[in-house]
Enzyme design. Structure first.
Site, mmCIF file in Angstrom:
data_model
loop_
_atom_site.group_PDB
_atom_site.id
_atom_site.type_symbol
_atom_site.label_atom_id
_atom_site.label_comp_id
_atom_site.label_asym_id
_atom_site.label_seq_id
_atom_site.Cartn_x
_atom_site.Cartn_y
_atom_site.Cartn_z
ATOM 1 C CG ASN A 12 -20.617 -12.404 0.591
ATOM 2 O OD1 ASN A 12 -19.487 -12.886 0.635
ATOM 3 N ND2 ASN A 12 -20.905 -11.189 1.047
ATOM 4 C CD1 TRP A 13 -20.626 -19.125 0.493
ATOM 5 C CD2 TRP A 13 -18.776 -20.347 0.187
ATOM 6 N NE1 TRP A 13 -20.980 -20.260 -0.182
ATOM 7 C CE2 TRP A 13 -19.860 -21.032 -0.397
ATOM 8 C CE3 TRP A 13 -17.501 -20.926 0.120
ATOM 9 C CZ2 TRP A 13 -19.717 -22.272 -1.037
ATOM 10 C CZ3 TRP A 13 -17.357 -22.149 -0.519
ATOM 11 C CH2 TRP A 13 -18.457 -22.817 -1.094
ATOM 12 C CE LYS A 14 -21.584 -11.522 4.591
ATOM 13 N NZ LYS A 14 -22.337 -10.701 5.514
ATOM 14 C CG HIS A 95 -20.568 -6.683 1.272
ATOM 15 N ND1 HIS A 95 -20.556 -6.440 2.626
ATOM 16 C CD2 HIS A 95 -21.515 -7.626 1.064
ATOM 17 C CE1 HIS A 95 -21.454 -7.225 3.207
ATOM 18 N NE2 HIS A 95 -22.048 -7.949 2.275
ATOM 19 C CD GLU A 97 -19.974 -8.045 5.921
ATOM 20 O OE1 GLU A 97 -19.254 -8.780 5.221
ATOM 21 O OE2 GLU A 97 -21.059 -8.436 6.415
ATOM 22 C CD GLU A 167 -25.940 -7.389 0.601
ATOM 23 O OE1 GLU A 167 -26.327 -8.553 0.651
ATOM 24 O OE2 GLU A 167 -24.807 -7.032 0.944
ATOM 25 N N GLY A 173 -26.543 -9.792 8.598
ATOM 26 C CA GLY A 173 -26.014 -10.587 9.708
ATOM 27 C C GLY A 173 -26.709 -10.337 11.033
ATOM 28 C CB SER A 212 -31.206 -11.339 7.974
ATOM 29 O OG SER A 212 -30.182 -10.833 8.810
ATOM 30 N N GLY A 233 -25.755 -14.267 2.779
ATOM 31 C CA GLY A 233 -24.522 -14.465 3.541
ATOM 32 C C GLY A 233 -24.613 -15.752 4.350
ATOM 33 N N GLY A 234 -24.937 -15.614 5.624
ATOM 34 C CA GLY A 234 -24.949 -16.738 6.566
ATOM 35 C C GLY A 234 -25.615 -18.001 6.049
#
Ligand code: PGA
Length: 251
Positions: A12-14, A95, A97, A167, A173, A212, A233-234
């Site tokens: 997930n590149w956000k 998600h 976020e 999640e 993150g 993470s 993600g990251g």
């Protein structure tokens, strides 16, 4: 323990990457070995087309990070499943976020999930508790509630086409991933709930862990029998790190 469920490693590149960077990253990921796991990347909307071009001929799949319910209509800024279905196979829904920052509630998440299923796409339904909920000991019942809200109205066939991503919000993150044991324990609870909703559904639905995930913790987490992959993600923004996570999939 072995399972017939093939693992899925989703990136997930956000709201990261510039166009050239996105294409370069996709070109690297397109060359990944997918013998042992399905690989999926979810770039920002404007890069779906150049990333799709970069992935052409590769088994790596393309997904969207969000969607608006409904095929089309007067909704400024909306992107519909009808627009996405030519490009993607998967859509992330719910998600945290979006639930937390944009204020999406269970009702909207349910509508999005239904739209994705109706379009023949695969939803990745995100669920997960806050730190306060975990500390109060209510994490499992909270996650069960999110699952029931999103999935109880689906048909049996639709339910089996879903992917669920656990999640925990406190792990996203933050560099503080859930332990492999905690990820496994919640994945098991999710599977039990899915089986209660529909006998056998829990055995076929893939349950991912997200929050993470790094090459360092992926090996142990992905070795858990009820964890069927990762939503990353990251670390998915770095081809080497993402590649190491893909390589950590259950063989
Ligand atoms: P993270 O994000 O890997 O950067 O924690 C995971 C996610 O939000 O899907």
């Amino acid at each position: 323990m072995t399972t017939s469920r093939r693992q899925l490693i989703a990136g997930n590149w956000k709201m990261y990457t510039a166009r050239a960077e996105a294409v370069r990253l996709a070109e690297r990921i397109a060359g990944f070995d997918t013998t042992f796991a399905d690989v999926l990347i979810c770039p920002p909307f404007p890069w779906l087309i150049p990333v799709a071009d970069a992935l052409r001929g590769s088994p790596v799949q393309l997904g969207a990070q969000d969607v608006w319910p409904g095929a089309n209509g007067a909704f400024t800024g909306g992107v519909s499943t009808a627009m996405l279905s030519e490009l993607v196979t998967h859509v992330i829904v719910g998600h945290s976020e979006r639930r937390q920052v944009v204020g999406e509630n269970n009702e909207l998440v349910r509508a999005k999930l239904g739209a994705v299923l109706s379009a023949g796409l695969t939803p990745i339904l995100c669920v997960g508790e806050s730190l306060a909920t975990r500390e109060s000991g209510d994490a499992e019942s909270f996650v069960r509630g999110q699952l029931i809200s999103a999935l109880s109205e689906c048909s049996p066939d639709e339910r089996e086409r879903c992917v669920v991503a656990y999640e925990p919000i406190w792990a996203i993150g933050t560099g503080r991933a859930a332990s492999a044991a905690d990820a496994e324990s919640m994945a098991t609870a999710i599977r039990t709930e899915l089986n209660l909703m529909q006998a056998g559904a829990g055995e076929s639905i893939r349950i991912l862990y997200g929050g993470s995930v790094t090459p360092a913790n992926a090996v142990e987490t992905l070795a858990q029998p009820n964890v069927d992959g990762a939503l990353v993600g990251g670390a998915s923004l770095h081809a080497d790190a993402f590649g190491a996570i893909v390589a950590a999939a259950r063989h």
